[in-house]
Design a protein around this motif. Structure first.
Motif, short mmCIF file in Angstrom:
data_model
loop_
_atom_site.label_atom_id
_atom_site.label_comp_id
_atom_site.label_asym_id
_atom_site.label_seq_id
_atom_site.Cartn_x
_atom_site.Cartn_y
_atom_site.Cartn_z
N ASP A 207 2.54 14.13 -1.82
CA ASP A 207 3.25 13.51 -2.64
C ASP A 207 4.35 12.70 -1.36
O ASP A 207 5.43 12.24 -2.45
N LYS A 208 3.88 12.21 -0.33
CA LYS A 208 4.65 10.81 -0.10
C LYS A 208 3.47 9.97 -0.07
O LYS A 208 2.84 9.82 1.22
N ALA A 209 4.46 8.36 0.20
CA ALA A 209 3.54 7.67 0.47
C ALA A 209 4.36 6.18 0.39
O ALA A 209 5.64 5.78 -0.35
N ARG A 210 3.96 5.26 1.19
CA ARG A 210 4.67 4.21 1.28
C ARG A 210 4.09 2.89 0.95
O ARG A 210 2.86 2.65 0.51
N MET A 211 4.84 2.83 -0.24
CA MET A 211 5.00 1.61 -1.02
C MET A 211 5.59 0.11 -0.33
O MET A 211 6.84 -0.23 -0.43
N VAL A 212 4.53 -1.26 -0.84
CA VAL A 212 5.50 -2.92 -0.63
C VAL A 212 4.58 -3.04 -1.91
O VAL A 212 4.18 -2.93 -2.90
N TRP A 213 5.95 -4.81 -1.74
CA TRP A 213 5.71 -4.70 -2.90
C TRP A 213 6.15 -6.32 -2.55
O TRP A 213 7.27 -6.58 -2.02
N LEU A 214 5.55 -7.82 -3.28
CA LEU A 214 5.65 -8.74 -2.46
C LEU A 214 4.82 -9.46 -3.10
O LEU A 214 3.61 -9.50 -3.97
N ASN A 215 5.15 -10.74 -3.94
CA ASN A 215 5.03 -11.85 -5.12
C ASN A 215 4.04 -11.27 -6.28
O ASN A 215 2.96 -11.14 -6.96
N ASP A 216 4.63 -10.27 -6.42
CA ASP A 216 4.98 -9.87 -7.88
C ASP A 216 3.34 -8.66 -8.15
O ASP A 216 2.69 -8.26 -9.01
N VAL A 217 3.11 -8.42 -6.80
CA VAL A 217 1.52 -6.86 -6.27
C VAL A 217 2.35 -6.29 -5.79
O VAL A 217 3.20 -6.41 -4.64
N MET A 218 1.92 -4.63 -5.78
CA MET A 218 2.10 -3.62 -5.31
C MET A 218 1.14 -3.03 -3.96
O MET A 218 -0.01 -3.63 -4.95
N TYR A 219 1.39 -2.73 -3.51
CA TYR A 219 0.35 -2.01 -2.36
C TYR A 219 0.78 -0.59 -2.48
O TYR A 219 2.17 -0.80 -1.52
N ILE A 220 -0.12 0.36 -1.93
CA ILE A 220 0.46 1.88 -2.19
C ILE A 220 -1.09 1.77 -0.63
O ILE A 220 -1.37 1.53 -0.64
N ASP A 221 0.04 2.55 0.50
CA ASP A 221 -0.45 3.33 1.54
C ASP A 221 -1.48 4.97 0.87
O ASP A 221 -0.29 5.83 0.54
N MET A 222 -2.26 4.89 0.27
CA MET A 222 -3.31 5.88 -0.26
C MET A 222 -3.62 6.72 1.14
O MET A 222 -3.87 8.04 0.95
N GLY A 223 -3.70 6.56 2.32
CA GLY A 223 -4.00 8.13 3.48
C GLY A 223 -5.17 7.79 4.36
O GLY A 223 -6.16 7.37 3.28
N THR A 224 -5.02 8.22 4.76
CA THR A 224 -6.37 7.83 5.32
C THR A 224 -7.73 9.00 4.67
O THR A 224 -9.29 8.48 4.43
N LYS A 225 -7.38 9.67 4.47
CA LYS A 225 -8.70 11.19 3.85
C LYS A 225 -9.42 9.84 3.04
O LYS A 225 -10.50 9.64 2.29
N SER A 226 -7.86 8.94 1.45
CA SER A 226 -8.96 8.49 0.81
C SER A 226 -9.41 7.08 0.87
O SER A 226 -10.47 6.20 0.56
#
Length: 307
Positions: free
Chosen positions: A101-120
């Motif tokens: 239930d833990k994730a890093r999220m980056v928001w830049l230029n109206d776009v969202m990026y989510i680190d889905m992890g190594t398994k994903s």
């Protein structure tokens, strides 16, 4: 890409989209001998000028959508506004990444990026970051309700956090509650409420006309009944803590956000992840759609051949 992966990629997009919409808040120093309006006006100006801060927040309740998505999450990191950027770690989004239930999220230029992890990443050609252009995805969906939810969340994310203080200042019953210490810092505690009807009639004098019009349009589209706001302001006229309760129409509940701020003006050095490590969710949806169309065409061709 497995069905499980798609489920993770698509989970709570609307909930994620509203994360920063309620995150935020903001000249004389020393607020003990001034009026409520003077203190909150100074806090508003400081917040607007700072443009960034470190923040730790919790969100509990529902997201106000027809689906009534339940939310119970925590976030911490750097938040910037004008322009809107963030680099935060969030917890509470179950099964979003690698079954955690833990994730890093980056928001830049109206776009969202989510680190889905190594398994994903193993299911995405080694790409661990998922790119989500919510506006483009909403348009592609062709679903008016989904478009309203997702683009509405984007509009909330673009909201200057000082606007929350502008709303509080326009409350007809804003008042000083008392003095409190927050994390060892001396603060003055203020609170107020503002119904949707009151907000639509308000002047919001601290905002430019364009900002006023945009804010009112967003609130109207969200169908919110109103806000309950509390803020704790330090001796330098910066908000140390802010609680905002968003009250939705009957049956859709409410969303309570509690945020603690520090290091105003901290540099918000937010960078998009490398392209080589990023999978575009919209492109993946498009590929799935093209594959489905190709399979259907083959089935239709086979049926025609047999006949």
């Amino acid at each position: 890409m497995s069905k499980t992966m798609w489920k993770r990629a698509g989970i709570s997009l609307t909930a994620v989209a509203v994360i920063a919409g309620v995150a935020g808040c903001g000249t004389e120093s020393g607020n003990k001998e001034r009026s409520v309006t003077q203190v909150l006006t100074a806090a508003h100006k400081n917040t607007a000028a700072a443009k960034s801060a470190k923040v730790s927040l919790t969100m509990k309740g529902t997201d106000g959508t027809a689906a009534g998505e339940k939310m119970d999450m925590k976030m911490s990191g750097v938040l910037g506004w004008d322009p809107m950027v963030m680099d935060m770690t969030m917890t509470g989004m179950k099964d979003l990444t690698d079954g955690t239930d833990k994730a890093r999220m980056v928001w830049l230029n109206d776009v969202m990026y989510i680190d889905m992890g190594t398994k994903s990443a193993q299911q995405m050609d080694g790409k661990r970051w998922m790119k989500m252009d919510l506006g483009a995805m909403a348009k592609m969906s062709g679903d008016p309700e989904l478009q309203k939810q997702m683009t509405g969340g984007m509009e909330d994310m673009s909201q200057d956090p000082s606007q929350q203080l502008a709303l509080l200042l326009d409350s007809p019953n804003v008042k000083k509650v008392g003095e409190e210490k927050i994390d060892g810092v001396n603060t003055q505690h203020y609170q107020g409420t503002l119904t949707f009807e009151e907000m639509m009639k308000s002047s919001l004098d601290l905002l430019e006309k364009k900002e006023r019009d945009e804010l009112k349009a967003k609130m109207k589209a969200s169908k919110m009944k109103g806000f309950d706001t509390e803020v704790w302001v330090n001796e330098d006229d910066y908000p140390v803590k802010m609680n905002v309760t968003m009250n939705f129409p009957e049956g859709k509940g409410k969303l309570v956000t509690s945020a603690v701020y520090s290091d105003y003006g901290t540099k918000a050095s937010v960078k998009a992840p490398p392209v080589s490590q990023t999978a575009d969710l919209m492109e993946l949806f498009q590929k799935i759609g093209d594959l489905g169309k190709e399979m259907k065409d083959r089935e239709d061709f086979g049926s025609q051949s047999q006949s």
